[in-house]
Design an enzyme around this catalytic site. Structure first.
Site, short mmCIF file in Angstrom:
data_model
loop_
_atom_site.label_atom_id
_atom_site.label_comp_id
_atom_site.label_asym_id
_atom_site.label_seq_id
_atom_site.Cartn_x
_atom_site.Cartn_y
_atom_site.Cartn_z
N ASN A 1 -8.28 -9.39 -5.65
CA ASN A 1 -7.39 -10.54 -5.58
C ASN A 1 -7.92 -11.57 -4.59
O ASN A 1 -8.52 -11.24 -3.58
CB ASN A 1 -5.94 -10.13 -5.28
CG ASN A 1 -5.74 -9.33 -4.02
OD1 ASN A 1 -6.51 -8.44 -3.71
ND2 ASN A 1 -4.68 -9.63 -3.30
N GLU B 1 -6.55 -15.00 -2.72
CA GLU B 1 -5.44 -15.89 -2.38
C GLU B 1 -5.97 -17.20 -1.79
O GLU B 1 -7.15 -17.31 -1.46
CB GLU B 1 -4.52 -15.20 -1.36
CG GLU B 1 -3.86 -13.96 -1.91
CD GLU B 1 -2.99 -13.23 -0.90
OE1 GLU B 1 -2.34 -12.26 -1.31
OE2 GLU B 1 -2.97 -13.60 0.30
N CYS C 1 -5.22 -12.62 -9.42
CA CYS C 1 -5.16 -11.16 -9.27
C CYS C 1 -6.51 -10.52 -9.59
O CYS C 1 -7.31 -11.04 -10.36
CB CYS C 1 -4.11 -10.58 -10.21
SG CYS C 1 -2.44 -11.18 -9.94
N GLU D 1 -7.23 -7.88 -11.41
CA GLU D 1 -7.44 -7.49 -12.80
C GLU D 1 -7.97 -8.65 -13.63
O GLU D 1 -8.89 -8.49 -14.44
CB GLU D 1 -6.13 -6.99 -13.43
CG GLU D 1 -5.56 -5.78 -12.72
CD GLU D 1 -4.57 -6.10 -11.60
OE1 GLU D 1 -3.67 -5.28 -11.37
OE2 GLU D 1 -4.70 -7.16 -10.95
N CYS E 1 0.61 -6.94 -12.75
CA CYS E 1 1.68 -7.91 -12.99
C CYS E 1 1.69 -8.32 -14.46
O CYS E 1 0.78 -8.00 -15.23
CB CYS E 1 1.50 -9.13 -12.08
SG CYS E 1 0.18 -10.26 -12.59
#
Length: 168
Positions: free
Chosen positions: A67, A69, A78, A80, A117
């Site tokens: 991830n 940010e 994210c 994935e 998510c």
């Protein structure tokens, strides 16, 4: 007056739970280890929640993601999606066999896996639908059990895909 009848249908899936990494096939052990290493490199200064992902391609290559940010949190990306988009961009004709996800917080130790998510589930589902073969998902916290799903569709039933974008 006619009384309407509601039909109910239960949708479920099987989840395999492993107590230790050595219970997994060797290629999945390596994949999960790669996700853990990638997690440790995640850039998560705002959430302190680090996630690493590793994608196993049909040719045996492993693609990593974690991830990322930024100051306009939560507009990062994210792990994935970083990993699966990297695989798709660099190996567009290669089948994705499996994805391993490792999550942990800098503030506490995760002892159960965190599932992907909704955005990540949809992105992974796109690849599974496109290649017409399942993508196994392995999930683990820093410690504790390992969850394995046999396909992305298990995590995203009643999926939305490109078939809805065509006139039938």
């Amino acid at each position: 007056m006619l009384k309407s009848v509601c039909l109910k249908k239960k949708i479920s899936f099987e989840l395999s739970i492993y107590d230790a990494i050595d219970e997994l096939p060797r290629e999945y052990q390596k994949l999960l280890d790669s996700a853990v290493k990638s997690r440790k490199k995640a850039y998560a200064p705002y959430s302190n929640f680090q996630v690493g992902a590793a994608v196993l391609l049909g040719n045996g290559e492993i693609i990593l993601g974690n991830n990322q940010e930024n100051a306009s949190y939560p507009s990062g990306l994210c792990a994935e999606r970083v990993a699966i988009f990297c695989a798709g961009a660099n190996h567009p004709n290669e089948v994705v066999k499996a994805i391993a996800i490792s999550a942990n917080s800098k503030d506490y130790e995760m002892k159960i896996p965190a599932g992907p998510c909704g955005n990540c589930r949809q992105a992974m589902m796109e690849y599974e639908h496109r290649q017409k073969s399942p993508i196994a998902i392995l999930m683990r916290g820093k410690k504790g059990p390992i969850y394995k799903c046999d396909a992305v569709v298990d995590l995203l039933p009643l999926t939305f895909n490109n078939s809805f974008l065509r006139d039938s």
